[in-house]
Scaffold this active site. Sequence first.
Site: not given
Ligand code: IVH
Length: 670
Positions: A111, A113, A115, A224, A310, A404, A407, A418, A423
């Site tokens: 999935e 992740k 932010d 999720y 990551k 400048c 030049c 300039c 130049c």
């Molecule tokens: S699972 C036990 N799924 O990432 C598993 N986390 O560093 C817990 N996050 O606190 C998280 N997207 O804020 C999961 N698809 C995703 C996520 C996700 C973002 C964040 C969430 C969590 C942090 C973990």
Amino acid sequence: MNPTLRIAELRERIHYHNHRYYILDSPEISDLSYDLLLRELEFLEKQYPHLQTADSPTARPGSAPQENFGKVSHSPPMLSLANAFNTEELGEFNQRVCTLLGESSIAYICEPKLDGLAVSVSYVHGQLIRGSSRGNGEMGEDITRNILTLQNLPKKLGGEAGACELLELRGEVFIQKADFQKLNASRSQLGEPLFANPRNAAAGSLRQLDARISAERPLSVFLYEVAKGKTFASHLQKLEWMENHGLPINPLRFYARRLEEVETFYNQLLQQRATLPYEMDGLVIKVDCTTLRERLGEASKNPRWAVAYKFPAEEVETLVEDIQVSVGRTGVLTPFALLRPVMVGGACISRATLHNEEELARKDIRMGDWVFVRRAGDVIPEVIAPISSRRTGNERPFSFPKQCPSCQAAVNPTTRRCTGPSCPAQLSAKLFHFGSKTAMDIEGLGEQRCEQLISSGLVKRLVDIYGLNFSQLMALPRMGKKSCQNLLSAIELSKTRPLARFIFALGIHQVGEITAKTLAAVFQNMEALMQATSEQLTTIHDIGPEVAREILEHFSAVDNRQLVDDLLAAGIAFPTESFQPTESFSPLRGKRIVLTGSLRTMSREQAKMEIEKRGGKTMASVSAKIDWVVAGEEAGLKLQKAKALGLQLLDEQQLKRLLESSPYEELMSK
Ligand code: IVH
């Protein structure tokens, strides 16, 4: 260093950064640096288990809940994730999972992740009754009123979900990139402090004591996890069940039968990352099968069945070692920061533009500052903001040079340009633009090569590149035989670029690629363009008086006209352009046409190009000399005038029929 001391220091620093991140929503180190601190602490605690303590930040994710909100305890706790920063670390995760389970290969769900901010939401008999933040994982803040403002989260559930006595779900609240930009733009107008990134904006917006503020911020959530209320045989089934009940689930998920497929999806998503509407800092890889997941269990605050894989960090912190200015092709001085080299967005960055004086003043970036630097996708690196809490008082504000740097000519104090007539830095920037991909496309004519050609004295005017020879180039430092030959053939090849590119390559102020194409299509040769009058130029659609003035001014300078003559004499010759009018029978040929109102099936620019491809001319204003007036929706004054003059009117359909009756490709092949 003594491990006891180092551990104490790391804990103190992590606690401090947790507070800045989770409570103040104002981090002063990048996620990457934070992860590295945490990793070092984990490593040391593993090496010296007797130094482990229950209150170590490795034992509890996040930060204690803020006092101002009511508290909610999380059961099961809201866990955090271990990170994998590269293929090897992902491999190690997979290996551990396989070994613990005694399997050779495992299926995972991947999935994105997001932010943002982790939340837990509870439904009782289908009614949304509570929302909370993660807090320290066991105890969070009661943010129900704010959660109720989330547009994409249903307040009531039906079907099986509605029948659950208590359904507790987990997910991530986030703000879209575009909304983040808008939010910051309006904060900037109001003189309010800017959010450093979308995550802080989402967190800061959601954790507002006054829920009306959350309601004004465009936040969304993707869920999720089902923490309570129902169990599933697999994670995928869980996601599908939630989706079928109208809950917001990220459609970008992937079932990987084995580890290699995880890598494929990761690379795909990394490519897409810049184009997605929200920030993503990696993938979450989860064991799909619930039984296997349960067998793996948890280790302190992280589950063993999942890992955050990551993406390369897009935002890091580094030191501004110096601020200097570069000189552009029009002489404009642009400040840029020389940075302590740092990896960001998968590339090593050592400089970043600071755009202009106003931007520099607004951000208040000083020499010696620690700053956040960002590089997303192919976007050029940007210094976001100084980390003011890291200032020591020794930082030096930047003042614009009066001369400048290239030049030494005086810099105009208002325009910051300039004023030097010859130049070298301006010439170098002009040459670089001339040879760039969308202009004359001379491969191998990079910025450094341009500087070298000019400082060596080989190029004093743009045209000199067409007189370069092999031995001259070979005499330059860092120049091999092969690159010499390649550069010479690239220069030769550039002589056959179309007229539009040549016009663009001249670097006339305000003449971009599109305007250059229009000019090429209308004038068809340089002589005609250089002799164009103001009236001729302004009757062309899309060329306003400003641009016309720039063009006239450019060609009124003898040097600029001479340069064009010399370039043509050096052998630049234009092939017939695909959009030049042909010797054809198109009914549009030679017709003077005015477009007015908005067209439904094409943009005005497209219509104009199509007409001009067939030899027609589009004009800006209605007069007795006009043959046809194409009236789109909401045509106003021009249509009235055309009617008053008794001109022939066409609607969009009729124009389309005329265009279709003479498809351009067919005409070209005749
Ligand atoms: S699972 C036990 N799924 O990432 C598993 N986390 O560093 C817990 N996050 O606190 C998280 N997207 O804020 C999961 N698809 C995703 C996520 C996700 C973002 C964040 C969430 C969590 C942090 C973990």
